[in-house]
Scaffold this active site. Structure first.
Site, PDB file in Angstrom:
ATOM      1  N   GLU A  17       0.826  -1.209   0.000  1.00 21.94           N
ATOM      2  CA  GLU A  17       0.000   0.000   0.000  1.00 21.94           C
ATOM      3  C   GLU A  17       0.861   1.261   0.000  1.00 21.94           C
ATOM      4  O   GLU A  17       0.549   2.238  -0.680  1.00 21.94           O
ATOM      5  CB  GLU A  17      -0.934   0.002   1.208  1.00 21.94           C
ATOM      6  N   GLU A  24       1.410   6.486  -7.070  1.00 22.36           N
ATOM      7  CA  GLU A  24       0.366   7.453  -7.418  1.00 22.36           C
ATOM      8  C   GLU A  24       0.859   8.894  -7.267  1.00 22.36           C
ATOM      9  O   GLU A  24       0.557   9.740  -8.108  1.00 22.36           O
ATOM     10  CB  GLU A  24      -0.878   7.211  -6.574  1.00 22.36           C
TER      11      GLU A  24
END
Length: 73
Positions: A17, A24
């Site tokens: 994660e 991102e």
């Protein structure tokens, strides 16, 4: 040993994660407007988190399933 496997699996999901978040952020920095390749990079990173999460579920079932099953019987 079982708790070690679970702890490493949980850590793997957290690490995936964090890497997804980093990908991102970098993609948003380099391509602020919509771009198909940017979308692909984000989708692949999110897919890696999904696969790691599904693996964690499988590990949890393998490690915790038998003892829980024996308690229910």
């Amino acid at each position: 040993l079982r708790w070690s496997v679970l702890a490493l699996t949980i850590g793997g999901v957290w690490a995936a994660e964090l890497l997804n978040t980093a990908v991102e952020a970098v993609v948003d920095l380099l391509a602020p407007e919509y771009h198909e390749r940017a979308k692909d990079a984000k989708d692949v990173a999110a897919g890696a988190v999904l696969i790691m999460s599904l693996t964690a579920i499988a590990v949890g079932i393998c490690v915790l399933g038998p003892p829980l099953w024996m308690r229910l019987m």
